[in-house]
Write an enzyme that holds these catalytic residues in place. Sequence first.
Site, PDB file in Angstrom:
ATOM      1  N   THR A   1      -7.492   6.840  11.893  1.00  0.00           N
ATOM      2  CA  THR A   1      -8.118   7.650  10.927  1.00  0.00           C
ATOM      3  C   THR A   1      -8.997   8.681  11.788  1.00  0.00           C
ATOM      4  OG1 THR A   1      -9.946   7.761   9.493  1.00  0.00           O
ATOM      5  CG2 THR A   1      -9.886   5.729  10.887  1.00  0.00           C
ATOM      6  N   ASP A   2      -9.203   9.688  11.015  1.00  0.00           N
ATOM      7  CA  ASP A   2     -10.381  10.815  11.864  1.00  0.00           C
ATOM      8  C   ASP A   2     -11.812  10.211  11.757  1.00  0.00           C
ATOM      9  OD1 ASP A   2     -10.425  11.525   9.212  1.00  0.00           O
ATOM     10  OD2 ASP A   2     -10.194  13.514   9.218  1.00  0.00           O
TER      11      ASP A   2
ATOM     12  N   ALA B   1      -5.038  -2.738   5.938  1.00  0.00           N
ATOM     13  CA  ALA B   1      -6.491  -2.336   6.499  1.00  0.00           C
ATOM     14  C   ALA B   1      -7.390  -2.719   5.385  1.00  0.00           C
ATOM     15  CB  ALA B   1      -6.601  -1.095   7.029  1.00  0.00           C
TER      16      ALA B   1
ATOM     17  N   TRP C   1      -6.674  11.405   4.397  1.00  0.00           N
ATOM     18  CA  TRP C   1      -6.560  11.875   3.063  1.00  0.00           C
ATOM     19  C   TRP C   1      -5.202  11.710   2.744  1.00  0.00           C
ATOM     20  CZ3 TRP C   1      -9.798  16.888   2.412  1.00  0.00           C
ATOM     21  CH2 TRP C   1     -11.070  16.513   2.726  1.00  0.00           C
TER      22      TRP C   1
ATOM     23  N   GLY D   1       0.753  -1.118   0.102  1.00  0.00           N
ATOM     24  CA  GLY D   1       0.092   0.034   0.074  1.00  0.00           C
ATOM     25  C   GLY D   1       1.001   1.286   0.156  1.00  0.00           C
ATOM     26  N   GLN D   2       0.225   2.499   0.021  1.00  0.00           N
ATOM     27  CA  GLN D   2       1.016   3.669  -0.057  1.00  0.00           C
ATOM     28  C   GLN D   2       1.865   3.925   1.195  1.00  0.00           C
ATOM     29  OE1 GLN D   2      -0.846   7.638  -1.077  1.00  0.00           O
ATOM     30  NE2 GLN D   2      -2.750   6.690  -0.325  1.00  0.00           N
TER      31      GLN D   2
ATOM     32  N   ASP E   1      -2.861 -12.707   5.315  1.00  0.00           N
ATOM     33  CA  ASP E   1      -4.085 -12.210   5.483  1.00  0.00           C
ATOM     34  C   ASP E   1      -4.460 -11.841   6.955  1.00  0.00           C
ATOM     35  OD1 ASP E   1      -6.767 -11.442   5.635  1.00  0.00           O
ATOM     36  OD2 ASP E   1      -7.632 -13.408   4.707  1.00  0.00           O
TER      37      ASP E   1
ATOM     38  N   LYS F   1     -11.668   0.562  13.748  1.00  0.00           N
ATOM     39  CA  LYS F   1     -10.410   1.249  14.058  1.00  0.00           C
ATOM     40  C   LYS F   1     -10.283   1.758  15.320  1.00  0.00           C
ATOM     41  CE  LYS F   1      -7.937   1.754  10.022  1.00  0.00           C
ATOM     42  NZ  LYS F   1      -6.608   1.215   9.858  1.00  0.00           N
TER      43      LYS F   1
ATOM     44  N   TYR G   1     -16.271   0.955   9.702  1.00  0.00           N
ATOM     45  CA  TYR G   1     -14.834   1.448   9.531  1.00  0.00           C
ATOM     46  C   TYR G   1     -14.342   1.990  10.722  1.00  0.00           C
ATOM     47  CZ  TYR G   1     -10.588   3.358   7.583  1.00  0.00           C
ATOM     48  OH  TYR G   1      -9.291   3.868   7.161  1.00  0.00           O
TER      49      TYR G   1
END
Length: 292
Positions: free
Chosen positions: A109-110, A68, A157, A13-14, A44, A136, A132
């Site tokens: 995450t927010d 995730a 983002w 991923g990024q 996994d 989280k 989600y």
Amino acid sequence: MSPGRHLVVGATGQVGGALLRHLGERGIPALGTGFRRAAEISVDLGDPAALHALLESVRPDVVLLTAAFTHVDGCERNPALSRRVNFEGPAAVSAWAAAHGAQVVFYSTDYVFDGRNGPYSEDDPVHPLSRYGADKRLAEEAVLALGARGLVLRTAWVYSWETAPQNFMQRLALNLAAGETARVPDDQWGNPTYAPDLARATLDLLAAGASGLIHAAGPRTMTRAAFARLIAETFGLPADRVIGVSTQSLGQTAPRPLQAGMKVERLRGLLGWVPCPPESVLPDLARAHPLA
Ligand SMILES: NC(=O)c1ccc[n+]([C@@H]2O[C@H](COP(=O)([O-])OP(=O)(O)OC[C@H]3O[C@@H](n4cnc5c(N)ncnc54)[C@H](OP(=O)(O)O)[C@@H]3O)[C@@H](O)[C@H]2O)c1
């Protein structure tokens, strides 16, 4: 003291990819896993037996959990999968880390907030609106229970230039360059965050011995539509093809926090710097990847 062996779960991923590159540049031994995409190792996060076998064979000192199930509407439609991947997997990694003295870094995450009165600090109460966000948050609690060995980084983002573009910034730029228009919410607020900056911040925080909950995001809170127009203008693409719309009009399955975003003062206090705002990053990306 040597930084020890790092395991990046989600290295395809990024954020995971950027982490693996930065770990390599710093000469820190690291392994990265993928899931659907090919990587050194595949695992996994929703399969406890496979996860346990991986941890037992690698015996990492630090696990960086970037993997995730990130499809927010997909999580709403398949809550069992979201629970397995976004909560139970990270909780299992935390349990293994507690038993073996390892450190865990978890990316959150927010979306743990309801978006009524952001931007939020780390001390603000959470109230997730979506599956989600709720899973989280449960994972955050499992990692924070590790005390000095748990680090939770809330981000938002995330963008970068990827080989297989999945992030909003790159897809928007490519779609506009292909002549498409984009309907983008003008009532969702968040912090654009450059993935390589997030990776660098993570490694600096680990080197500084940081733990606990930290908002790790870019410093500017803006609407999704304003971010989209900034992307268009910087790449020399027609900003009038970005159509600002309400979140409600998109008819998405999962509710989104609207007035969200995060304050990053804790991060600034710890590092003396925070990820760059998009107006500093995008011009370099546009020069490196001309689209107009
Ligand atoms: N991107 C954002 O804007 C944003 C915002 C807030 C928080 N975050 C959080 O930041 C973290 C990193 O995000 P990102 O942008 O790097 O995400 P990403 O580019 O979508 O990468 C997700 C990674 O998770 C892996 N993965 C997906 N399902 C998996 C499973 N069941 N088991 C194991 N690995 C699995 C993927 O592997 P394959 O690709 O090989 O299948 C990929 O390596 C995530 O935890 C996300 O929740 C991201």
